[in-house]
Design a protein around this motif. Structure first.
Motif, PDB file in Angstrom:
ATOM      1  N   ASP A 132      -7.018  -3.300   0.445  1.00 27.60           N
ATOM      2  CA  ASP A 132      -7.409  -2.399   1.519  1.00 27.60           C
ATOM      3  C   ASP A 132      -6.724  -1.013   1.419  1.00 27.60           C
ATOM      4  OD1 ASP A 132      -9.014  -2.028   3.795  1.00 27.60           O
ATOM      5  OD2 ASP A 132      -7.260  -2.286   5.101  1.00 27.60           O
ATOM      6  N   TYR A 133      -5.997  -0.797   0.329  1.00 24.03           N
ATOM      7  CA  TYR A 133      -5.458   0.556   0.086  1.00 24.03           C
ATOM      8  C   TYR A 133      -6.580   1.486  -0.389  1.00 24.03           C
ATOM      9  CZ  TYR A 133      -0.386  -0.359   0.393  1.00 24.03           C
ATOM     10  OH  TYR A 133       0.892  -0.622   0.812  1.00 24.03           O
ATOM     11  N   TYR A 134      -7.679   0.906  -0.808  1.00 24.62           N
ATOM     12  CA  TYR A 134      -8.800   1.681  -1.353  1.00 24.62           C
ATOM     13  C   TYR A 134     -10.064   1.332  -0.578  1.00 24.62           C
ATOM     14  CZ  TYR A 134      -5.352   2.720  -4.902  1.00 24.62           C
ATOM     15  OH  TYR A 134      -4.214   3.153  -5.521  1.00 24.62           O
ATOM     16  N   ILE A 135     -11.177   1.928  -0.957  1.00 21.49           N
ATOM     17  CA  ILE A 135     -12.406   1.793  -0.184  1.00 21.49           C
ATOM     18  C   ILE A 135     -13.453   1.028  -1.013  1.00 21.49           C
ATOM     19  CG2 ILE A 135     -14.245   3.105   0.973  1.00 21.49           C
ATOM     20  CD1 ILE A 135     -12.043   5.381   1.280  1.00 21.49           C
ATOM     21  N   TRP A 136     -13.806  -0.171  -0.532  1.00 18.43           N
ATOM     22  CA  TRP A 136     -14.682  -1.081  -1.296  1.00 18.43           C
ATOM     23  C   TRP A 136     -15.973  -1.362  -0.552  1.00 18.43           C
ATOM     24  CZ3 TRP A 136     -12.962  -2.329  -6.092  1.00 18.43           C
ATOM     25  CH2 TRP A 136     -11.591  -2.137  -6.347  1.00 18.43           C
ATOM     26  N   ARG A 137     -17.029  -1.607  -1.316  1.00 20.06           N
ATOM     27  CA  ARG A 137     -18.302  -2.035  -0.737  1.00 20.06           C
ATOM     28  C   ARG A 137     -18.925  -3.076  -1.664  1.00 20.06           C
ATOM     29  NH1 ARG A 137     -16.577   0.021   3.054  1.00 20.06           N
ATOM     30  NH2 ARG A 137     -17.479   1.489   4.523  1.00 20.06           N
ATOM     31  N   TRP A 180      -7.198   5.926   4.021  1.00 16.42           N
ATOM     32  CA  TRP A 180      -6.252   6.422   5.019  1.00 16.42           C
ATOM     33  C   TRP A 180      -6.336   5.688   6.346  1.00 16.42           C
ATOM     34  CZ3 TRP A 180      -2.572  10.542   5.521  1.00 16.42           C
ATOM     35  CH2 TRP A 180      -2.166  11.052   4.287  1.00 16.42           C
ATOM     36  N   GLU A 181      -7.408   4.927   6.540  1.00 15.15           N
ATOM     37  CA  GLU A 181      -7.495   4.171   7.796  1.00 15.15           C
ATOM     38  C   GLU A 181      -6.462   3.051   7.825  1.00 15.15           C
ATOM     39  OE1 GLU A 181     -11.497   2.941   8.618  1.00 15.15           O
ATOM     40  OE2 GLU A 181     -12.219   5.014   8.480  1.00 15.15           O
ATOM     41  N   ASN A 182      -5.962   2.686   6.675  1.00 15.48           N
ATOM     42  CA  ASN A 182      -4.960   1.631   6.583  1.00 15.48           C
ATOM     43  C   ASN A 182      -3.568   2.221   6.871  1.00 15.48           C
ATOM     44  OD1 ASN A 182      -3.115  -0.281   5.788  1.00 15.48           O
ATOM     45  ND2 ASN A 182      -4.197  -0.828   3.877  1.00 15.48           N
ATOM     46  N   PRO A 183      -2.937   1.807   7.988  1.00 17.28           N
ATOM     47  CA  PRO A 183      -1.635   2.397   8.352  1.00 17.28           C
ATOM     48  C   PRO A 183      -0.566   2.185   7.276  1.00 17.28           C
ATOM     49  CG  PRO A 183      -2.259   0.635   9.896  1.00 17.28           C
ATOM     50  CD  PRO A 183      -3.419   0.844   8.979  1.00 17.28           C
ATOM     51  N   GLN A 184      -0.725   1.099   6.501  1.00 21.04           N
ATOM     52  CA  GLN A 184       0.257   0.861   5.431  1.00 21.04           C
ATOM     53  C   GLN A 184       0.192   1.937   4.358  1.00 21.04           C
ATOM     54  OE1 GLN A 184      -0.545  -3.401   5.037  1.00 21.04           O
ATOM     55  NE2 GLN A 184       1.035  -3.344   3.427  1.00 21.04           N
ATOM     56  N   VAL A 185      -1.014   2.394   4.060  1.00 22.90           N
ATOM     57  CA  VAL A 185      -1.184   3.480   3.088  1.00 22.90           C
ATOM     58  C   VAL A 185      -0.454   4.717   3.596  1.00 22.90           C
ATOM     59  CG1 VAL A 185      -2.888   5.108   2.140  1.00 22.90           C
ATOM     60  CG2 VAL A 185      -3.352   2.647   2.111  1.00 22.90           C
ATOM     61  N   ARG A 186      -0.655   5.008   4.871  1.00 20.49           N
ATOM     62  CA  ARG A 186      -0.030   6.209   5.433  1.00 20.49           C
ATOM     63  C   ARG A 186       1.493   6.078   5.396  1.00 20.49           C
ATOM     64  NH1 ARG A 186      -4.052   5.265   9.498  1.00 20.49           N
ATOM     65  NH2 ARG A 186      -2.577   5.395  11.229  1.00 20.49           N
ATOM     66  N   ASN A 187       1.995   4.879   5.726  1.00 22.30           N
ATOM     67  CA  ASN A 187       3.446   4.664   5.656  1.00 22.30           C
ATOM     68  C   ASN A 187       3.985   4.915   4.265  1.00 22.30           C
ATOM     69  OD1 ASN A 187       3.911   3.998   8.272  1.00 22.30           O
ATOM     70  ND2 ASN A 187       3.589   1.793   7.949  1.00 22.30           N
TER      71      ASN A 187
END
Ligand code: ISL
Ligand code: CA
Length: 572
Positions: A132-137, A180-187
């Motif tokens: 979830d650090y990246y954007i998947w479909r 960036w929606e993942n708060p862990q990425v932002r941290n």
């Protein structure tokens, strides 16, 4: 709006600074492998100090497989081996600080390299904690999840075979976008930023920072033309959460340091800019606007070159000058590592090479805002014309050429013509230090060829010539230190509709600065209108000019020679 009388309270170092951008791969090679490096930069710090700059902005030096020359980062806390190591970096930082200069790092956090550890872990398993650090479909019948076009050609989606899902990449497929929606990425990112700031770096230039928030659901972009993929800017530039993220970044990181921040923001207007740099917004100090860089882009985008009128150019500048005054802060730049050389693009790199380079410099250094000088600009380096596509290195250029020529069957000479004018490698040929082999850049084989004009255009030749472009830059930089009106003064444009002359006045307390520039290769007489005449400062002295003999006073009609630039100063 005016800040007269109160400007001294608003004084900050980054408003008074001149920034110099170093593109490390092309600046100076210290070990003969043909690639510029940190020790190379260190060996030229005295030159930068002599020039008078205050801040060095370093394009990325982090570990990277270099599909996009360092803008694809595989480890944010390590130095690219080709450039040196962390000890070299520390030595560069202290070398700058000893000389009273500062260091601004490039921060590339819209995407990482596909070789970053996070992506390597994310790509292998759907249930990886890094997924979830990246954007998947998911892959539905082999159809791309949406129609967005990548900046570097093709779709923004790439199928990852191991899990049969697509990931999003706005740039190359080797540059997956972070989620960036993942708060862990932002941290993670905030922690990394603090790590560099604690080391002592003085600021960040934030790569495509207004692309970090994508419209939820990633809907299709509106159809604008025949091509397979569509420009999706409206769905990922200045997206719904971008200001929330920047305010959080400010609160968690930026506000705790005395630093300088500049956001690279595509497609932003002055009023949108105020949301990023407005004094009460708690986001960034300034941003790089693209309206000027897009002035010669036609309906087909950057490669579809169109002519422009000076009145359009001036109206862009004036809108930024007036709309941000007292409310935010401007950055000023005329070229960088992504753009053609300014003297070739907005000046005249043939008959009036020196005159036009100095004229443009006069504008850069006397408008309101913080000037950014791109390496080589200070000696009037020009665009390059390689005859063969094999001599080009830039991924954007090569992808575009392939698409146009190989896939669409376009004439290769025509494509090369556009590349000569707009390609990013124009800015990336090695800095021309002297007239020895490879312009003194390397003792080996340079990673990209040196511009063949290095014997005429080089630092060594110009340093000793008091009338050279580099000495003119040096004088302009020094003027900024001596005259607060250059930094803090307001701005009024004169002769707005004139298609040859750009003239503006700056005021601060009792001082006035008057800049007049001839943007053409012809001599020209301007007659100011009755409305403008009262705006021309009285009893003014000539402060600087790019022609040696200027015997004219400042009057209501003035005669300017080709690309002539003059700055007058009056104080009561
Ligand atoms: O270079 C451009 C036009 O030729 C721009 O569209 C550019 O891609 C855009 O300004 C974003 O630039 C930044 O991010 C890119 C990187 O390739 C550029 O060098 C960088 O300045 C991806 O990180
Ligand atoms: Ca080297």
């Amino acid at each position: 709006m005016t800040t007269d009388g109160s400007w001294e309270q608003g004084r900050v170092w980054w408003k008074e600074a001149v920034v110099y951008q170093v593109y490390p791969r092309s600046f100076m090679d210290s070990n003969g492998d043909g690639i510029g490096d940190l020790q190379g930069i260190i060996s030229r710090l005295d030159y930068l100090q002599w020039l008078g700059i205050d801040v060095l902005w370093l394009s990325p030096v982090y570990e990277s497989p270099n599909t996009d020359n360092g803008y694809d980062i595989s480890d944010y806390r390590a130095i690219m081996a080709e450039f040196g190591n962390m000890e070299d970096f520390d030595c560069l930082l202290s070398g700058l600080h000893e000389r009273n200069m500062k260091l601004m790092m490039d921060l590339v956090v819209n995407h990482t390299s596909d070789e970053h550890e996070w992506f390597r872990m994310a790509r292998s398993k759907k249930d990886s904690p890094y997924r979830d650090y990246y954007i998947w479909r998911p892959n539905r019948d082999g159809k791309f999840p949406n129609n967005w076009a990548s900046f570097f050609g093709g779709s923004v989606w790439k199928l990852e075979e191991q899990t049969n899902e697509y990931y999003l990449h706005l740039f190359a497929s080797s540059q997956p976008d972070l989620n960036w929606e993942n708060p862990q990425v932002r941290n993670e990112i905030y922690g990394m930023m603090r790590w560099w700031l604690d080391k002592g770096v003085d600021g960040f230039r934030m790569d495509v920072i207004n692309a970090i928030s994508k419209t939820p659901g990633l809907p299709d972009a509106p159809y604008t033309g025949g091509e397979e993929f569509q420009w999706g800017g409206s769905l990922f530039l200045s997206g719904p959460r971008v200001h929330e993220y920047l305010q959080e970044m400010n609160e968690r990181v930026l506000a705790h340091y005395d630093l300088m921040t500049v956001g690279e923001t595509l497609s932003v207007t002055p009023s949108e800019a105020l949301q990023y740099v407005g004094v009460d917004r708690g986001e960034l100090h300034m941003l790089f606007q693209f309206e000027l860089m897009d002035i010669d882009a036609g309906a087909g985008g950057k490669w579809d070159v169109r002519g422009w009128r000076l009145s359009e150019f001036k109206s862009i500048m004036s809108r930024w000058q007036t709309e941000l005054y007292g409310r935010g802060w401007n950055s000023l730049y005329l070229n960088n590592h992504d753009q053609p050389r300014v003297v070739s693009r907005f000046g005249n790199d043939k008959q009036f090479w020196a005159e036009s380079a100095k004229m443009l410099a006069t504008m850069l250094h006397t408008l309101q805002g913080t000037p950014f000088v791109y390496q080589g600009e200070e000696i009037g380096m020009t665009n390059v014309r390689f005859e063969k596509i094999e001599d080009y290195r830039d991924i954007e250029t090569l992808n575009w050429y392939n698409e146009q020529v190989t896939r669409l069957g376009r004439d290769s000479g025509e494509a090369l013509e556009a590349i000569h004018f707009k390609g990013r490698d124009n800015a990336r040929t090695p800095l021309q230090w002297n007239d020895t082999q490879n312009a003194g850049f390397t003792a080996g084989v340079p990673w990209i060829q040196v511009n063949s004009n290095y014997q005429e255009i080089n630092v060594e030749k110009q340093r000793s010539d008091p009338h050279s472009i580099v000495n003119y830059y040096r004088r302009l930089i020094e003027l900024r230190r001596n005259f607060p009106v250059i930094v803090y003064g307001d701005y009024t444009e004169l002769a707005r509709d004139d298609e040859t002359i750009y003239a503006f006045v700056r005021h601060l307390d009792g001082s006035s600065l008057f800049t007049i520039l001839n943007f053409s290769a012809e001599s020209y007489t301007i007659h100011f209108t009755a409305e403008d005449i009262p705006r021309i400062p009285r009893v003014s002295a000539l402060l600087i000019s790019n022609y040696e003999r200027v015997d004219q006073a400042l009057t209501s009609s003035m005669h300017l020679r080709p690309y002539e630039a003059r700055v007058y100063m009056s104080s009561s």
